[in-house]
Design a protein around this motif. Sequence first.
Motif, PDB file in Angstrom:
ATOM      1  N   ASN A 129       0.825  -1.211   0.000  1.00  0.00           N
ATOM      2  CA  ASN A 129       0.000   0.000   0.000  1.00  0.00           C
ATOM      3  C   ASN A 129       0.856   1.257   0.000  1.00  0.00           C
ATOM      4  O   ASN A 129       0.554   2.248   0.675  1.00  0.00           O
ATOM      5  CB  ASN A 129      -0.980  -0.003   1.178  1.00  0.00           C
ATOM      6  N   ASP A 267       1.499   0.057 -13.112  1.00  0.00           N
ATOM      7  CA  ASP A 267       0.472   0.663 -12.268  1.00  0.00           C
ATOM      8  C   ASP A 267       0.679   2.175 -12.259  1.00  0.00           C
ATOM      9  O   ASP A 267       1.755   2.680 -12.611  1.00  0.00           O
ATOM     10  CB  ASP A 267       0.548   0.117 -10.844  1.00  0.00           C
ATOM     11  N   ARG A 271      -0.917   5.140  -7.132  1.00  0.00           N
ATOM     12  CA  ARG A 271      -1.860   4.130  -6.638  1.00  0.00           C
ATOM     13  C   ARG A 271      -1.218   3.267  -5.559  1.00  0.00           C
ATOM     14  O   ARG A 271      -0.055   2.884  -5.651  1.00  0.00           O
ATOM     15  CB  ARG A 271      -2.339   3.240  -7.777  1.00  0.00           C
ATOM     16  N   ARG A 272      -1.992   2.932  -4.539  1.00  0.00           N
ATOM     17  CA  ARG A 272      -1.573   2.011  -3.491  1.00  0.00           C
ATOM     18  C   ARG A 272      -2.291   0.682  -3.672  1.00  0.00           C
ATOM     19  O   ARG A 272      -3.473   0.655  -3.987  1.00  0.00           O
ATOM     20  CB  ARG A 272      -1.880   2.582  -2.105  1.00  0.00           C
ATOM     21  N   SER A 273      -1.576  -0.419  -3.438  1.00  0.00           N
ATOM     22  CA  SER A 273      -2.166  -1.735  -3.606  1.00  0.00           C
ATOM     23  C   SER A 273      -1.615  -2.690  -2.552  1.00  0.00           C
ATOM     24  O   SER A 273      -0.459  -2.559  -2.126  1.00  0.00           O
ATOM     25  CB  SER A 273      -1.866  -2.285  -5.006  1.00  0.00           C
ATOM     26  N   ASP A 274      -2.439  -3.666  -2.154  1.00  0.00           N
ATOM     27  CA  ASP A 274      -1.992  -4.632  -1.144  1.00  0.00           C
ATOM     28  C   ASP A 274      -1.066  -5.698  -1.710  1.00  0.00           C
ATOM     29  O   ASP A 274      -0.637  -6.595  -0.980  1.00  0.00           O
ATOM     30  CB  ASP A 274      -3.190  -5.294  -0.458  1.00  0.00           C
ATOM     31  N   ASP A 275      -0.737  -5.610  -3.001  1.00  0.00           N
ATOM     32  CA  ASP A 275       0.201  -6.575  -3.579  1.00  0.00           C
ATOM     33  C   ASP A 275       1.442  -5.898  -4.153  1.00  0.00           C
ATOM     34  O   ASP A 275       2.181  -6.510  -4.916  1.00  0.00           O
ATOM     35  CB  ASP A 275      -0.473  -7.438  -4.653  1.00  0.00           C
ATOM     36  N   THR A 276       1.704  -4.650  -3.747  1.00  0.00           N
ATOM     37  CA  THR A 276       2.843  -3.918  -4.325  1.00  0.00           C
ATOM     38  C   THR A 276       3.667  -3.230  -3.249  1.00  0.00           C
ATOM     39  O   THR A 276       3.133  -2.489  -2.416  1.00  0.00           O
ATOM     40  CB  THR A 276       2.363  -2.871  -5.349  1.00  0.00           C
TER      41      THR A 276
END
Length: 287
Positions: A129, A267, A271-276
């Motif tokens: 995130n 991406d 952007r925030r992501s739970d896999d990055t």
Amino acid sequence: MVVETAVGVTLTIPITELSQLALRVNRPGHPPLFRSLQRLNPANLIQDRMRDGTPGPQMRVLRGGRYTQGDLQGDGDGDERPTRLVSLQPFAIGVYEVTFEEYDRFCRDTGHRRPDDQGWGRGDRPVVNVTWVDANRFADWLSRRTGQRYRLPTDAEWEYAARGGTSSRYWWGDDVVPGQANCADCGSLWDGEKSAPVGRFLPNPFGLHDTAGNVFEWVQECWRDDFSIPPGQDAGVGDGKCGKRVIRGGAWSFPHQEVRPANRWRDFPTRRSDDTGFRLVRELRAD
């Protein structure tokens, strides 16, 4: 040095690339343990001290040189082509992905926003995130704290490090081997559910952990849909012409095809992501 793993995979590892012997213990119903037994070659391991004397992240020194980047098997994605010959100067790269423990220290020191851990726990799990911008701010902070130059790896540096000197589909060979990585169908305890704490899987021949799966990792470059632009000319600086940035390595939520070292994804840099998450490069000074 030639070693054979418990699942019958044979690896040839230059003795100069070994830094430690390690033991993996599988426990029924519990995550495997991975513990260092003996350090063999500490000369290629860097761990800078911060201004207060506390240690920074462990970095592995790689000699660089020439290698072929991209889809070597001929069955990858279009953005992995055409293959290209890349020449790299020596550099150091994180043994592990940057962890929540490391990133939380940055947040406490700067007042930066603490990222959500999805309820999985913080500590030695890879930070997620975080945006491309966040990753660069962390690198700048670490550079100030240590007096050394830290940054995101280039796309070419990342793939070189992830391959570990191999030219196979995965760093361990051409076929999927259960339990070698954390992805949606890699045969690990965390598959398709969440990230694993760093270092729970065997390192690649360069001594780097989790370059296949666990979480995607931000790199410097703007996203391009092929390799037609020569390396070193496609980094971009976020000037409005770089809509997306490259992420590498696959993740716990993606299938095994995505954890190949040649695989590239993308991406939005905000952007925030739970896999990055990310790992860093530490530049080496020419003395």
